[in-house]
Scaffold this active site. Sequence first.
Site, PDB file in Angstrom:
ATOM      1  N   SER A  59       0.793  -1.228   0.000  1.00 34.02           N
ATOM      2  CA  SER A  59       0.000   0.000   0.000  1.00 34.02           C
ATOM      3  C   SER A  59       0.827   1.280   0.000  1.00 34.02           C
ATOM      4  CB  SER A  59      -0.947   0.017   1.202  1.00 34.02           C
ATOM      5  OG  SER A  59      -0.229   0.154   2.417  1.00 34.02           O
ATOM      6  N   LYS A 132       0.766   4.689   6.741  1.00 31.96           N
ATOM      7  CA  LYS A 132       0.158   5.507   5.695  1.00 31.96           C
ATOM      8  C   LYS A 132       0.768   6.905   5.746  1.00 31.96           C
ATOM      9  CE  LYS A 132      -2.907   2.258   4.757  1.00 31.96           C
ATOM     10  NZ  LYS A 132      -2.759   1.423   3.548  1.00 31.96           N
TER      11      LYS A 132
END
Length: 235
Positions: A59, A132
């Site tokens: 990701s 993230k």
Amino acid sequence: MSRDSSSGRFGGSAWRRSKQEPKNRSFLRELPLLIGIALVLSLLVKTFLVQAFFIPSESMEQTLHGCAGCTGDRILVDKVSYRFGEPSPGDIVVFRGPSSWTPEAPPPNQGVLGRIGGFFGVPQASEKDFVKRVVAVGGQKVACCDRRGRVTVDGKPLDEPYIYENNPVKERAFGPVTVPEGRLWVMGDHRSASADSRAHVSDQFTGTISVDDVIGKAFIIVWPPTRWNFLGSGG
């Protein structure tokens, strides 16, 4: 004459051995204490200063390498900076995922030794921890997209050179979402393979995460050696 001399030599050897043996015994007695001190120091560093993490998913490509079911980059996370301030847009953060967030990739089986090592700071992959990039903070309004397909914060498009394999423009739309105070809107750099805030807009916090759940700021890739690199805000 030779007998006396021989006795002197043997006596000298015995004397040297007798001096060495107490030193060896003393070191062996102190070794468990030294190991214990090292483990305590390692635990304190992990708890309050720096912690290591695996990247288990794709990701955050290509900023951070990972793959489903395996271990990718190892990063160090600064746990001190956010004691004196809060995350800023562009920061790469590791955080404990809310209950509504599901793992993006199963972490590899670390085994008993791996779990013990994780207690003392050896990099571990966890289903509960996510990495993230912070896109918007409390009070800001985030949405997508402008005419060029860019994410906007408070109506201004972001320059995000770190994005990798983004979705087609028609598939990027979300928001607008006003981020509550004390919370963050986070997204993966690999936008087409990241189940981030966008995937959780229907939960009670509209996809945002709490600042209190942030473990720290990722600041360096430490493994493998060919990937060694500092991670600044904005890539």
